[in-house]
Design a protein around this motif. Structure first.
Motif, PDB file in Angstrom:
ATOM      1  N   HIS A  71      43.147  48.026  46.856  1.00  0.00           N
ATOM      2  CA  HIS A  71      43.041  47.841  45.396  1.00  0.00           C
ATOM      3  C   HIS A  71      41.691  47.210  45.031  1.00  0.00           C
ATOM      4  N   GLU A  76      46.653  49.152  40.321  1.00  0.00           N
ATOM      5  CA  GLU A  76      46.918  49.324  41.746  1.00  0.00           C
ATOM      6  C   GLU A  76      46.555  50.735  42.207  1.00  0.00           C
ATOM      7  N   TYR A  77      46.130  50.824  43.447  1.00  0.00           N
ATOM      8  CA  TYR A  77      45.771  52.072  44.113  1.00  0.00           C
ATOM      9  C   TYR A  77      44.763  52.899  43.301  1.00  0.00           C
ATOM     10  N   LYS A 101      43.821  44.710  41.465  1.00  0.00           N
ATOM     11  CA  LYS A 101      45.221  44.278  41.374  1.00  0.00           C
ATOM     12  C   LYS A 101      45.332  43.021  40.523  1.00  0.00           C
ATOM     13  N   CYS A 153      44.689  56.543  39.049  1.00  0.00           N
ATOM     14  CA  CYS A 153      45.371  55.873  40.164  1.00  0.00           C
ATOM     15  C   CYS A 153      46.354  56.774  40.908  1.00  0.00           C
TER      16      CYS A 153
END
Length: 374
Positions: free
Chosen positions: A309, A332-333, A327, A352
């Motif tokens: 992240h 996220e991601y 994050k 994402c």
């Protein structure tokens, strides 16, 4: 060849409008130098502006004499290191695309997003998710058009045409969508590769493609200029797929190889001049996965590392300037990146990956924000 001017002699400019040389103010929290107009009209609109510390540029010397020249005038920083990168005015958009693998900004401000996966069968009254041209309207994502084909990467040309890297093709040729058209056709850009998985267009219109172990640079007419495949010892430069490419104003190219021996290569004229594998402080917790690279208006490069992240911010030679954990702001991601200018603001888009499929609301997250300091 024109010689570059030493950085210490560069006239300093307002870092918001990048035009007015009459810098009057410095925000210590944003690490921004500003003219009076931008201080009043732009910086004042930042959400946390009221608690920011803004000082007259003449007072900078009291905080550190290294920032002031012997003539008493503010010096340009020798390093462009963004020690205080900020992502502000963050907006979240939910799409019906599970994983936003593709992301690009058209010259008209619309976005190209998608998962790149061709769907079999006929889907009546349903927008395909492989590739979509969309506009952000309020807090909604309005689909203008959608396409059902395998796509690995997209890029926008100076004419606002869209170039598509479509992976396995018989002709090893980039596809295109001409500006104002909804038809996918062949482009003039042909490369003898079985898998074309990445495409990038430079400011001057050169087209760079990447595939398995190869990067090729072409001019605006499709003529091959440079092929990066083997070094001076006839050994392969790359040992995996090239999935993202960007370029900087000094002529360097950054190519992301995320899986086999993950790293970001920095290519100069005909050779590798650097490669980046991530800092040990982050790598000890998760493997480095550089899935997307994009160049900022300040000519730095942002690298997404989705497994941690993290955004890695490099200078235009591939040296690490700083990292930013997304994050911490609820993102996220991060996978795909796009960047553009809206007036004086640098606007960053982040698409994402989605890992939670049990909650249907947790899919297709696209973020738009202003990025300051890089």
């Amino acid at each position: 060849m024109a010689m570059s001017r030493p950085q210490g002699q560069c006239p300093i400019q307002c870092q918001l409008c990048e035009g007015d040389p009459k810098v009057k103010w410095k925000c210590l929290d944003c690490d921004l130098l500003m003219c009076s107009k931008c201080k009043d009209k732009i910086h004042s609109k930042f959400k946390s502006e009221k608690v920011h510390r803004i000082i007259d540029i003449k007072e900078v010397g009291q905080l550190g004499k290294e920032m002031v020249s012997t003539s008493g005038q503010p010096k340009a920083r020798v390093s462009s290191s963004p020690t205080n990168v900020k992502l502000i005015n963050i907006k979240e958009y939910k799409t019906k695309i599970e994983n936003i693998n593709l992301l690009a900004v058209s010259l008209d401000g619309s976005l190209w997003i998608g998962d790149g996966n061709e769907k079999k069968g006929f889907h009546l009254f349903t927008s395909y998710t492989a590739l979509q041209n969309v506009k952000l309207v309020g807090d909604k994502v309005k689909v203008i058009s959608s396409f059902n084909l395998l796509v690995w990467d997209v890029a926008v040309t100076p004419n606002n045409d869209i170039l598509l890297a479509t992976g396995i093709t018989v002709e090893s040729r980039l596809k295109q969508i001409k500006a104002g058209s909804n038809k996918v056709t062949d482009s003039i850009y042909f490369v003898e590769l079985s898998y074309i998985k990445s495409v990038h267009v430079t400011k001057d219109g050169r087209v760079i493609v990447g595939g398995d172990n190869v990067v090729v640079v072409m001019d605006t007419d499709g003529k091959h200029l440079t092929r990066y495949e083997k070094d001076e010892y006839k050994k392969l430069i790359f040992d995996g797929n090239i999935l993202s490419i960007t370029s900087t104003l000094n002529g360097n190219m950054f190519v992301a190889q995320p899986y086999s021996n993950p790293r970001v290569f920095v290519l100069g004229k005909g050779a590798v001049i650097n490669n980046y594998t991530g800092p040990p402080s982050i790598n000890r917790h998760s493997s480095f996965n550089p899935l997307s690279v994009i160049t900022t208006p300040m000519d730095n490069v942002i690298v997404t590392d989705y497994s941690s992240h993290t955004l890695h911010i490099l200078d235009n030679t591939g040296q690490l300037l700083t990292t930013y954990n997304t994050k911490d702001i609820g993102i996220e991601y991060p996978k795909s990146l796009a960047i553009t200018m809206e007036g004086p603001f640098a606007v960053l888009y982040i698409g994402c990956y989605t890992w939670s499929y049990e909650d249907s609301s947790d899919i297709g997250r696209l973020y738009k924000m202003n990025i300051i300091g890089c």
